[in-house]
Scaffold this motif. Structure first.
Motif, PDB file in Angstrom:
ATOM      1  N   ALA A   1       1.228   3.833  -3.214  1.00 50.59           N
ATOM      2  CA  ALA A   1       0.880   5.235  -3.006  1.00 50.59           C
ATOM      3  C   ALA A   1       2.082   6.136  -3.298  1.00 50.59           C
ATOM      4  O   ALA A   1       1.963   7.188  -3.939  1.00 50.59           O
TER       5      ALA A   1
ATOM      6  N   LEU B   1      -2.972   7.281   4.884  1.00 52.34           N
ATOM      7  CA  LEU B   1      -2.640   7.556   3.484  1.00 52.34           C
ATOM      8  C   LEU B   1      -3.862   7.943   2.650  1.00 52.34           C
ATOM      9  O   LEU B   1      -3.737   8.615   1.623  1.00 52.34           O
ATOM     10  N   TYR B   2      -5.043   7.497   3.075  1.00 54.11           N
ATOM     11  CA  TYR B   2      -6.227   7.653   2.238  1.00 54.11           C
ATOM     12  C   TYR B   2      -6.566   9.103   1.887  1.00 54.11           C
ATOM     13  O   TYR B   2      -6.928   9.406   0.747  1.00 54.11           O
TER      14      TYR B   2
ATOM     15  N   TRP C   1      -7.405   7.236  -7.350  1.00 54.61           N
ATOM     16  CA  TRP C   1      -7.032   7.120  -5.936  1.00 54.61           C
ATOM     17  C   TRP C   1      -8.120   6.382  -5.143  1.00 54.61           C
ATOM     18  O   TRP C   1      -7.806   5.579  -4.265  1.00 54.61           O
TER      19      TRP C   1
ATOM     20  N   LYS D   1      -7.801   3.099  -2.991  1.00 49.61           N
ATOM     21  CA  LYS D   1      -8.282   3.115  -1.604  1.00 49.61           C
ATOM     22  C   LYS D   1      -9.181   1.924  -1.341  1.00 49.61           C
ATOM     23  O   LYS D   1      -9.015   1.211  -0.327  1.00 49.61           O
TER      24      LYS D   1
ATOM     25  N   HIS E   1       0.843  -1.201   0.000  1.00 47.92           N
ATOM     26  CA  HIS E   1       0.000   0.000   0.000  1.00 47.92           C
ATOM     27  C   HIS E   1       0.883   1.258   0.000  1.00 47.92           C
ATOM     28  O   HIS E   1       0.685   2.181  -0.800  1.00 47.92           O
TER      29      HIS E   1
END
Length: 571
Positions: A443, A490-491, A473, A477, A439
């Motif tokens: 990202a 991070l979202y 994105w 997510k 993840h």
């Protein structure tokens, strides 16, 4: 064979009338009756004249011999000729043939030794003209002008045979070197003709044009012989370049062109095309072999200067096709288009084979340690990027090869989709091992593309770009939420960046900086500038104010929600 008295009488009258004319020896070389001996010398003497290049003496005595023979034939009438007369007629024909052979040797050697043969060439032309006037007379021989042209052709062939030729084993550039020397030899030979031989011939002989024509024939035959020795692509190209460019250009200053036979040119083009096909297939096979070594040796994928993961595969292919197109554009535009079409079509089975080999040789990485698993992921990402770049680079051929480019786009898109799906499926099935790491990695790689300043939005396209980024994105997510990632911090990042990029009013961007800096305090001024560049690369006062506001927020130590590091890992 017996001759009728009437026939012999008519021939004799024509010969007598010719001898009685007042004729000039300067331009037309007409024979005066006073020049022809009343009694010819012996056969041996005439042969000696011929052998010692005394052409005028030999020819005048031959004419005298022929006149004497006509009188003897007239005297025989319709009766059977005596053996002695038949033998004399045979001797005359033999001597005339010997004279013509001697003249051919003189003409054949004239371009190599022009100064030594100039006076003899004058006699040669005079004899040819005189014999052409005497066509139809008893004892006359046909084809003097043809024999003269054949002698020129043979002399040209002699010249070409003397041009140095290395073997392939002696010199890898054997053909290119030889063709250079060949062109030089042709030019020098024609220069000698123009400066030293033309004055020896009457204008109606068209001497220079005849030499040009003979060179064309001789060079064509010479190239056919060379073609039998050619096996490599560069040598086929050397032949094409010589025929299309170098050979005609050598004679451009003379306002002449030597055009090869169309059949020969087309044959070389066809052979070149098929060899090009074989070479391109071999090059694609070598690419797979090289990539196999990368997978087997577990080599790290190639990164561009700005850290972009990719493979040199697409660069190699693009360079190959560009070189083919560039080279052939100078030779034959249609041939160049045909080669490019073939290359584009051949990429489709190559992609299938590449995918099979890639899957077979990298699957073992998933059963090894975490580093190998990460390497497997990097390989997939590098090839996804590489094939995307290949597709983009092939757009330059769309005008001339639209069907092939469109088919290639479809094939590449499907390949990329399969590689991407394989990557996603792996994440889904092995998520507990390194889901957070993946993840974070995905990202970081995604956001790092904004930092490269490779692209900026034009004409209010920033809103479309922001919408696309937000959509992508959110897909990531959802994917990592389903996989159970715990990196919830991070979202929001994608939303913050999308808001900045898509904001219509630059003044309001300053308001968006607070949540961005608060949640991601390690973002730098350079990185924010890159995001603003992506939004719009033009300079404005408001953009300057946004940077100043950012500096103030960083300086005042805005209260942050967490201490996670993200932007410091992006180069």
């Amino acid at each position: 064979m017996a001759k009728s008295p009437t026939f012999a009488k008519n021939i004799f009258q024509r010969l007598t009338m010719r001898r009685s004319k007042k004729q000039s020896t300067s331009d037309n070389f007409e024979i005066n009756n006073t020049e022809i001996p009343l009694k010819p010398c012996t056969v041996l003497k005439i042969r000696d004249y011929i052998q010692t290049d005394m052409l005028k003496e030999a020819y005048l005595n031959l004419l005298s011999m022929r006149l004497k023979l006509q009188k003897e034939w007239e005297a025989v009438g319709e009766g059977a000729p005596p053996t002695d007369l038949v033998n004399k007629q045979t001797d005359a024909s033999m001597l005339l043939g010997t004279l013509r052979n001697k003249m051919s040797v003189i003409v054949r050697n004239s371009s190599a030794l022009p100064s030594c043969n100039k006076e003899l060439l004058v006699y040669v032309t005079h004899i040819i003209l005189e014999e052409e006037k005497r066509q139809g007379e008893p004892g006359a021989m046909q084809g003097w002008r043809e024999a003269w042209r054949d002698a020129i052709r043979d002399g040209v062939q002699d010249t070409l045979k003397k041009v140095h030729l290395d073997s392939h084993e002696e010199n890898a550039s054997w053909l290119a070197v030889h063709l250079g020397l060949l062109g030089k030899a042709v030019v020098e030979d024609l220069e000698r003709v123009k400066t030293e031989l033309l004055s020896s011939y009457p204008e109606d002989f068209n001497v220079f044009e005849t030499y040009v024509s003979c060179h064309r024939e001789a060079v064509g035959e010479h190239l056919k012989i060379l073609l039998e020795k050619v096996t490599e692509l560069k040598d086929y190209y050397a032949l094409l370049d010589f025929i299309v460019h170098r050979y005609p250009s050598d004679l451009r200053d003379k306002q002449r062109t030597l055009i090869m036979e169309e059949d020969l040119l087309n044959k070389i083009k066809t052979l070149y095309y098929h060899r090009q096909m074989d070479d391109f297939k071999s090059a694609l096979e070598n690419i797979i072999i090289i990539e196999k070594e990368v997978w087997t040796m577990k080599k790290t994928p190639y990164r561009t200067d700005d850290g972009f993961l990719t493979s040199e595969t697409y660069m190699d292919i693009c360079k190959l096709i560009a070189s083919y197109a560039g080279n052939l554009e100078k030779i034959d535009e249609n041939l160049g288009k045909s080669v490019v079409r073939f290359c584009l079509e051949e990429l489709n089975p190559f992609h299938t084979r590449f995918e099979e080999e890639f899957s077979q040789h990298t699957s073992s990485l998933l059963t090894s340690d975490l580093l190998d698993c990460c390497l497997w992921v990097q390989y997939h990402i590098s090839y996804i990027n590489s094939f995307n770049s290949l597709k983009e680079n092939m757009q330059c051929y769309k005008e001339n090869c639209s069907a092939q480019v469109e088919q290639l786009e479809k094939q590449v898109d499907e390949l990329i989709q399969r590689l991407s799906q394989t990557l996603i499926n792996h994440f889904k099935t092995d998520v507990k091992v390194f889901v957070n790491g993946v993840h974070y990695y995905v990202a970081r790689e995604y956001v790092s593309q904004l930092m490269k300043k490779k692209y900026s939005c034009k004409k209010n396209k920033n809103e479309d770009a922001a919408a696309k980024m937000r959509e992508q994105w959110n897909e990531l997510k959802k994917l990592f939420e389903d996989m159970g990632s715990s990196l919830n911090w991070l979202y929001p990042l994608g939303d913050y960046l999308s808001d900045i990029i898509g904001m219509k009013n630059e003044k309001k961007i300053k308001e968006l900086l607070i949540p961005l800096v608060s949640n991601y305090p390690d973002i730098s001024k350079k990185q924010l500038s890159a995001v603003l560049y992506f939004r719009d690369n033009s300079f404005s006062l408001e953009k300057h104010n946004v940077i100043n506001q950012f500096t103030v927020l960083k300086r005042d130590g805005l209260n942050t929600n967490h201490d996670h590091s993200f932007f410091t890992d992006i180069e």
